[in-house]
Design an enzyme around this catalytic site. Structure first.
Site, short mmCIF file in Angstrom:
data_model
loop_
_atom_site.label_atom_id
_atom_site.label_comp_id
_atom_site.label_asym_id
_atom_site.label_seq_id
_atom_site.Cartn_x
_atom_site.Cartn_y
_atom_site.Cartn_z
N ASP A 17 -49.43 -27.32 -47.16
CA ASP A 17 -49.10 -27.65 -48.54
C ASP A 17 -47.92 -26.84 -49.06
OD1 ASP A 17 -50.53 -25.30 -48.63
OD2 ASP A 17 -51.91 -25.93 -50.19
N ASP A 20 -45.29 -19.97 -48.26
CA ASP A 20 -45.05 -18.85 -49.17
C ASP A 20 -44.61 -17.64 -48.36
OD1 ASP A 20 -44.98 -17.10 -51.30
OD2 ASP A 20 -47.01 -17.49 -51.96
N THR A 21 -45.52 -16.85 -47.88
CA THR A 21 -45.15 -15.68 -47.07
C THR A 21 -44.85 -16.07 -45.63
OG1 THR A 21 -47.42 -15.21 -46.39
CG2 THR A 21 -46.65 -14.18 -48.44
N GLY A 22 -45.39 -17.18 -45.17
CA GLY A 22 -45.22 -17.60 -43.78
C GLY A 22 -46.25 -17.01 -42.84
N ASN A 23 -47.07 -16.08 -43.32
CA ASN A 23 -48.04 -15.41 -42.46
C ASN A 23 -49.05 -16.38 -41.84
OD1 ASN A 23 -46.88 -12.90 -42.94
ND2 ASN A 23 -48.24 -12.46 -44.65
N THR A 24 -49.62 -17.25 -42.66
CA THR A 24 -50.65 -18.16 -42.17
C THR A 24 -50.08 -19.15 -41.17
OG1 THR A 24 -51.86 -17.95 -44.24
CG2 THR A 24 -52.41 -19.84 -42.85
N ASP A 77 -55.06 -25.22 -55.82
CA ASP A 77 -55.93 -24.94 -56.95
C ASP A 77 -55.44 -23.79 -57.81
OD1 ASP A 77 -58.04 -25.42 -58.59
OD2 ASP A 77 -59.52 -25.32 -57.00
#
Length: 97
Positions: A17, A20-24, A77
């Site tokens: 979605d 953001d940080t790219g970590n996941t 959310d």
């Protein structure tokens, strides 16, 4: 969750979605690489400006970029868990303390 079926030599598309940080997504990409797919394509709807680049071998497509706004709706959310099922995305106003 990781694949239940063999993906060796398969083309994989990961849908996210928001980057953001790219970590996941980088964790997931590296995990999927352990299964020896032919390719991994990442598609994300939203990219936060200033978020890190992905592995150069990954084909990255985004819908639009945002600044540092907190957004909700359309599967994402807000803090009160009330906006996930909305069919639009909106910026959540910050509460001034």
């Amino acid at each position: 969750k990781f694949p239940k079926y063999p993906i060796v030599g398969k083309d994989i598309i990961l849908v996210d979605d928001i980057l953001d940080t790219g970590n996941t997504i980088n964790f997931i990409i590296n995990k999927f690489k352990e299964y020896s797919p032919k390719s991994i394509t990442v598609i994300t709807l939203i990219k936060r400006k200033g978020s890190p680049s992905l592995d150069p071998s990954i084909h990255y497509i985004n819908g639009f970029e945002i600044n540092n706004e907190w957004i909700a709706g359309y599967g994402m959310d807000d803090l009160e868990d009330t906006s996930r099922n909305l069919n639009y995305i909106f910026e959540v106003e910050k509460i001034k303390e």
